[in-house]
Design an enzyme around this catalytic site. Structure first.
Site: not given
Ligand code: PLP
Length: 409
Positions: A199
């Site tokens: 991210k």
């Molecule tokens: C990465 C992601 C999540 C989950 O995030 P985590 O921190 O890994 O739990 C949820 N929704 C979307 C759209 C994502 O890209």
């Protein structure tokens, strides 16, 4: 997502002998390394002063009244749904073009996910289709700011107000996203952020909740730590032993100081990193204009795109199909991602909810055609050149056409 462990022992090199370009590699620098070491030396490994500092600086960055750090965006979504009062019999409208975590969080809150299709131009939840899916059981809408492009927040907030629904924004792609004067994650009742490795800001694993009210902030904070009374957080101070009281059965979702130590310094570099990804996004957009692909729609005026993903679509009449393209990129030493196959394609949800992907045709088609090129603050000019060359090679020399946002331009 391609993680190092899923690569062959010796993944193919790029031209010129440059090493395989891993999709979504994080950029970790000296300040966060030193801060983690400082936490280790202090002995304070759990939730402590650095989590509090990270919450304050994140809230300030987002111009939000409250922020509660947790250990993932999945946890953030789950707690927000629980705190919004959702449970069995309740329906939650969301998008099929998302990571499975969005759907799973709704299920674990005891509610039923209901899909509405996306707008093929923006890839975001279509407010008109969302309105059509509202029933007397609908209690919330969970839109995703897909790829970092803001959702249509104005019609969604109107819809929620009109039908008395909770609005919970999945901001996993949208840390830097803004629409008009509204920061993504502050338009409704809760905004949920991810600090997973791929991210825009990473803490290894981690997440943040932006609750609208002080009561909601206190509730999610309590739920994140076993449901212990607010006093229990003083376990993390050195004021000596105090009894704690369990107020409701909660979860174990609190962030640690080790994670916050990384986050504090990642947040300090969020703007230069965003500028860098914007440059890379724009270079791809310009360089691929003569290719037989559908490029992402340009950001809308008056909005701010977080440039989390750069995804092209390879239409069925191209020389290669999407999966062959992914394999051809891999052979050229470049990792790619798919965001996402429609969640209605997964057998678990099909069995449970009777979903058939054709029922959400835009998400279904996008999910079959989309592929994400590397987009990270760590990419050098040379890396970007390599991705562009590999993309052109992998697509073959099909007749040049310029397409953008679903139409020939
Ligand atoms: C990465 C992601 C999540 C989950 O995030 P985590 O921190 O890994 O739990 C949820 N929704 C979307 C759209 C994502 O890209």
């Amino acid at each position: 997502m391609t993680s190092p462990s899923s690569l062959r022992p010796n993944p193919p090199q790029r031209r010129g002998g440059r090493p395989f370009l891993v999709y979504g590699a994080p950029v970790i620098e000296t300040p966060e390394i030193d801060e983690v070491v400082d936490s280790l030396r202090s002995g304070w490994l759990g939730t402590g002063p650095k989590v509090a500092r990270f919450e304050r600086t994140f809230a300030a960055y987002k111009n939000a009244p409250h922020a509660v750090a947790v250990n993932s965006c999945t946890a953030a979504l789950h707690l927000s749904l629980v705190a919004a009062g959702l449970g069995p019999g309740d329906e939650v409208i969301t998008t099929p073009l998302t990571f499975c975590a969005t759907i799973n969080a709704i299920i674990h809150a005891g509610a039923t996910p209901v899909l509405a299709d996306v707008d093929p131009e923006t890839m975001n939840l279509d407010p008109v289709d969302a309105a059509r899916r509202i029933t007397p059981r609908t209690r919330a809408i969970v839109p995703v700011h897909f790829a970092g492009r803001p959702c249509e927040l104005a019609p969604l907030t109107t819809l929620c107000r009109h039908h008395d629904l909770a609005l919970i924004e999945d901001c996993a792609h949208a840390i830097e996203t803004r629409a008009g004067g509204t920061e993504a994650g502050t338009a409704g009742d809760f905004g949920c952020f991810s600090f997973y490795v791929t991210k825009n800001l990473c803490t290894g694993e981690g997440g943040m909740i932006l609750p609208r009210t002080a009561e909601a902030a206190a509730r999610v904070k309590r739920l994140a730590l076993h449901g212990l009374s607010a006093d229990a957080w003083s376990r993390f101070s050195d004021r000596g032993y105090r009894h704690y009281a369990v107020v409701e059965p909660g979860f174990k979702y609190n962030m640690t100081d080790l994670q916050a130590a990384i986050g504090i310094h990642q947040l300090a570099r969020i703007e230069p990193n965003h500028r860098h990804r914007e440059t890379v996004w724009t270079r791809y957009q310009d360089a691929l204009c003569d290719q037989p692909v559908i490029r992402p729609t340009e950001p809308a005026a008056g909005t701010r795109h977080a440039y989390h993903l750069y995804a092209i679509r390879i239409p069925p009449d191209a020389r290669v199909d999407r999966d062959a393209f992914i394999a051809a990129m891999y052979e050229r030493g470049v990792g790619t991602g798919v965001h996402y196959r429609s969640v209605a394609e997964h057998p678990c949800y099909q069995q449970r909810f009777g979903w058939r992907p054709e029922a959400w045709p835009h998400a279904f088609r996008i999910g079959r055609e989309t592929v994400s090129l590397p987009l990270s603050a760590g990419l050098s000019d040379q890396d970007v050149d390599d991705v562009i060359t590999a993309t052109r090679d992998a697509l073959g020399d099909a007749a040049p056409r310029c397409m953008r946002g679903g139409r020939a331009a």
